[in-house]
Design a protein around this motif. Structure first.
Motif, PDB file in Angstrom:
ATOM      1  N   TYR B 142       0.798  -1.220   0.000  1.00  0.00           N
ATOM      2  CA  TYR B 142       0.000   0.000   0.000  1.00  0.00           C
ATOM      3  C   TYR B 142       0.839   1.283   0.000  1.00  0.00           C
ATOM      4  N   TRP B 144       3.766   1.804  -1.194  1.00  0.00           N
ATOM      5  CA  TRP B 144       4.349   1.942  -2.518  1.00  0.00           C
ATOM      6  C   TRP B 144       3.299   2.407  -3.522  1.00  0.00           C
ATOM      7  N   ALA B 145       2.164   1.731  -3.522  1.00  0.00           N
ATOM      8  CA  ALA B 145       1.098   2.085  -4.463  1.00  0.00           C
ATOM      9  C   ALA B 145       0.635   3.515  -4.222  1.00  0.00           C
ATOM     10  N   LEU B 149       1.362   5.617  -7.396  1.00  0.00           N
ATOM     11  CA  LEU B 149       0.190   5.545  -8.269  1.00  0.00           C
ATOM     12  C   LEU B 149      -0.917   6.506  -7.857  1.00  0.00           C
ATOM     13  N   PHE B 155      -6.003   5.073  -6.003  1.00  0.00           N
ATOM     14  CA  PHE B 155      -4.882   4.872  -5.089  1.00  0.00           C
ATOM     15  C   PHE B 155      -4.544   6.142  -4.307  1.00  0.00           C
TER      16      PHE B 155
END
Lengths: 385, 314
Positions: B142, B144-145, B149, B155
């Motif tokens: 999460y 990272w996303a 993103l 996101f």
């Protein structure tokens, strides 16, 4: 097809009427037969109650917050009054009051005192015309657990305004100057605050929001609410029941929540700002909350409905606690019920009873002064003349 | 081909007392099903009526019924759609592997294991989700996303630190509906006429081309109806979502945050124990909405399954 469905509905309706009829007459059925035993004097050991002589089954229903405490009381009461049993159905405060007012139970457990219209309704179901009374028998401290490993071992101080700001989403980072002002010298991490609240309706939420509403009315403008999602500020994380909140706080660094103090496990709890200093949670400090609160009766001298004072003057009182009541009639139809109710309520209000619930549920004991006050109310319970 | 003859024989079969007994018993069973279904619908309607049109003063919150149930319907459909998006390709691949790629012995074992997934109680899935999936995702995926993103609305927002998000719920739901989609797809793929496959191969197709030309078109409607059945299960799933999802009031598109629209079933499970008065009626009314929603999905599934080219479905 349509016709057959209508028949089904009629059948269902008939069945529910039959059930309702069964429910309402259980209490009154055997009343007249018991009258002769009316005036036994009972000069006895504890608060005028002879535990050994009471027998029968006392039926209660209501607040699930009392469930663990009730377990302690039931076991303790069983040992002093071996012929009597107490059944308690933790269906929730509102449901408990409703069942009590419908005549389906002898007493109710409730996180909120009877409302005025409910008190009026209680005159219908109780014998005589004095209605029911509220007894604040259960004080459950609410702790504010947080998850900040970087300040492990140190105390986090939070004033009421800061707590309200965090839960109203106006303070969103642990480095906020308002938090730093409460905690000089504490190196708080640069981390988003994740406030965790109850996803279900709860007396804990109601008492916690009542605290914020009283102690920091400018910041917490939502008042005392039971359902966070429906009436609150939104935001934050929702956890199902106490266990869900505690698990969510434990899972996420930077999280903070509110939960029954006995359930927070190893999580540290914040010290709360009271009267200019900070009070860490302890059962004794929480128990004093009823002392500093005012009785708001007006109904009769025995009613113990209180307006919990969340802003006590002395710094030895922990202001966030759930105060839960037992609601009983002042007058019952028959002596057996009166004896049972008196015996059980006396036991619950005694030192032994309060110790029993403290052991089983981590509740805070009510102070001796308040115990004595409540004992007067219990002594007034009698058979309707 | 021999059906008319067989039917005639059955109709002309001699009847006896046990015969008639059995026939009336089975008829009674069929009627019972209908009665139960309509009974449920009528119960929901009658008890839920005052929840839909009753006095809002008597309920918690200030939303009228549409405002109350709207986010719940959204959350229900959203989580189920997410689950479907994750589960369908996975189930498709697993089914294809079992039916056309795996050695016989492995295929049998794998099929058995996937069926076994269906036997796990949903509360266990919920506990697995909250203790394994949620922490794993919130620590590793999460953030990272969320960092990389977040230009995609799904996101955006503040990533949950506890992982109790819509995406986690969708993933666990996907695991729960995987068995039914896989099982149905596998059966349909296995029924692809041998002649179609051989014809394709004889024309020089590779195995993958053969699957695209013969197996997939033949099984398409089967996969779709399997997915619809899975969707039906995901819509009504209760305990897993109640345990995993961190609910809020409102519509939320982001799948990484703590603010998520709750689902109808999970909302009922959360609120019912302490609800009283009109709140109970309102919860039951949301149950009626869910009933109609699932009904609609099933009808849709039936229509999809019956249309299109396939000898397997219907």
């Amino acid at each position: 097809m349509k016709r057959s469905s209508q028949r089904v509905v009629a059948l269902l309706a008939a069945a529910s009427f039959a059930l309702a009829a069964c429910g309402s007459d259980t209490d009154t059925a055997d009343a007249p037969a018991e009258e002769p035993a009316a005036e036994e004097p009972a000069a006895e050991d504890d608060g005028g109650v002879d535990y050994a002589s009471v027998s029968g089954t006392l039926i209660g229903a209501g607040a699930s917050s009392q469930k663990a405490g009730m377990l302690g009381w039931q076991v303790g009461f069983q040992s002093v009054a071996p012929n009597a049993t107490v059944e308690y159905d933790p269906i929730g405060s509102g449901g408990g009051r409703k069942q009590f007012l419908g005549g389906g139970s002898d007493f109710a457990g409730s996180d909120a005192a009877l409302k005025d219209e409910e008190w009026e309704a209680s005159k219908e179901v109780c014998a005589g015309d004095l209605g029911a009374i509220n007894l604040p028998h259960y004080i459950s401290p609410i702790a504010i657990p947080y998850n900040l490993p970087s300040i492990a071992g140190e105390t986090l101080n939070l004033s009421a305004e800061v707590i309200a700001g965090i839960f109203a989403n106006t303070i969103t980072n642990w480095t906020d100057p308002a938090i730093a002002a409460d905690n000089p010298g504490l190196d708080l991490p640069d981390l988003a605050i994740n406030p965790v609240h109850r996803a279900d309706e709860s007396g804990t939420t109601e008492n916690f929001t009542d605290y914020m509403g009283q102690a920091a009315p400018d910041v917490w403008t939502y008042g005392a609410i039971e359902a966070w999602d429906a009436d609150g500020p939104g935001g934050g994380e929702g956890g199902p029941q106490t266990a869900g909140v505690v698990a969510a706080v434990a899972a996420g660094e930077g999280s903070i929540g509110y939960a029954d103090a006995s359930q927070i496990g190893d999580l540290p709890a914040a010290a709360v700002g009271v009267a200019g200093s900070f009070v860490e949670f302890s059962p004794e400090a929480a128990g004093r909350i009823v002392d500093s609160s005012e009785r708001t009766g007006g109904r009769n001298e025995y009613d113990f409905k209180i307006e919990v004072n969340r802003t006590p003057d002395s710094a030895d009182t922990y202001p966030i606690a759930l105060v839960s009541y037992h609601i009983v009639c002042l007058e019952y139809e028959d002596q057996d019920t009166v004896d049972l109710v008196k015996a059980f309520m006396t036991f619950v209000g005694s030192d032994v009873g309060q110790a029993a619930s403290a052991a089983s549920a981590g509740s805070a004991p009510i102070s001796p002064e308040v115990q004595a006050e409540i004992a007067k109310s219990i002594a007034a319970i009698s058979v309707a003349s | 081909m021999s059906q008319p003859v067989a039917q005639e024989k059955i109709n002309k079969a001699p009847t006896s007392v046990p015969d008639r007994l059995f026939s009336s018993l089975s008829r009674a069973s069929a009627v019972t099903i209908l009665l139960v279904l309509s009974g449920v619908a009528f119960f929901l309607t009658i008890v839920g009526w005052s929840g839909m049109f009753g006095d809002i003063e008597g309920m918690s919150g200030s939303d009228n019924f549409l405002e109350y149930v709207g986010p719940l319907v959204f959350g229900t459909v959203y989580s189920a759609t997410l689950a479907l998006l994750i589960a369908t390709p996975l189930a498709f691949a697993v089914a294809l592997f079992i039916s056309h790629y795996a050695p016989r012995r492995l295929a049998q074992t794998l099929g058995y294991v996937v069926d076994l997934l269906a036997a796990i109680p949903s509360v266990v899935f919920g506990i697995w989700g909250i203790t394994v999936v949620a922490p794993l995702m919130s620590k590793n995926v999460y953030p990272w996303a969320n960092d990389n993103l977040s230009f995609i609305p799904f996101f955006s927002g503040t990533a949950s630190t506890s992982g109790r998000t819509m995406l986690t719920a969708g993933m666990v739901l996907a695991m729960m509906i995987l068995p039914i989609i896989t099982a149905i797809s596998r059966e349909v793929f296995l029924q692809t006429p041998r002649l179609h496959e051989e014809a394709s191969l004889a024309l020089g197709a590779t195995k993958w081309e053969m699957i695209r030309q013969a197996v997939v078109p033949y099984g398409r409607s089967g996969v779709i109806s399997g997915a619809m059945l899975g969707l039906g299960r995901a819509l009504g799933e209760t305990m897993a979502v109640a345990i995993i999802l961190s609910p809020s009031d409102g519509y939320f598109w982001s799948i990484l945050t703590n603010q998520n629209s709750n689902t109808i079933a999970s909302n009922i499970a959360l609120k019912f124990p302490e609800a009283y008065g009109l709140d109970v009626n309102r919860l039951i009314a949301t149950g009626l909405v869910l009933f109609l929603l699932s009904f609609g999905v099933n009808m849709l599934a039936r229509r999809v399954a019956n249309s299109g080219f396939s000898g397997a479905a219907g």
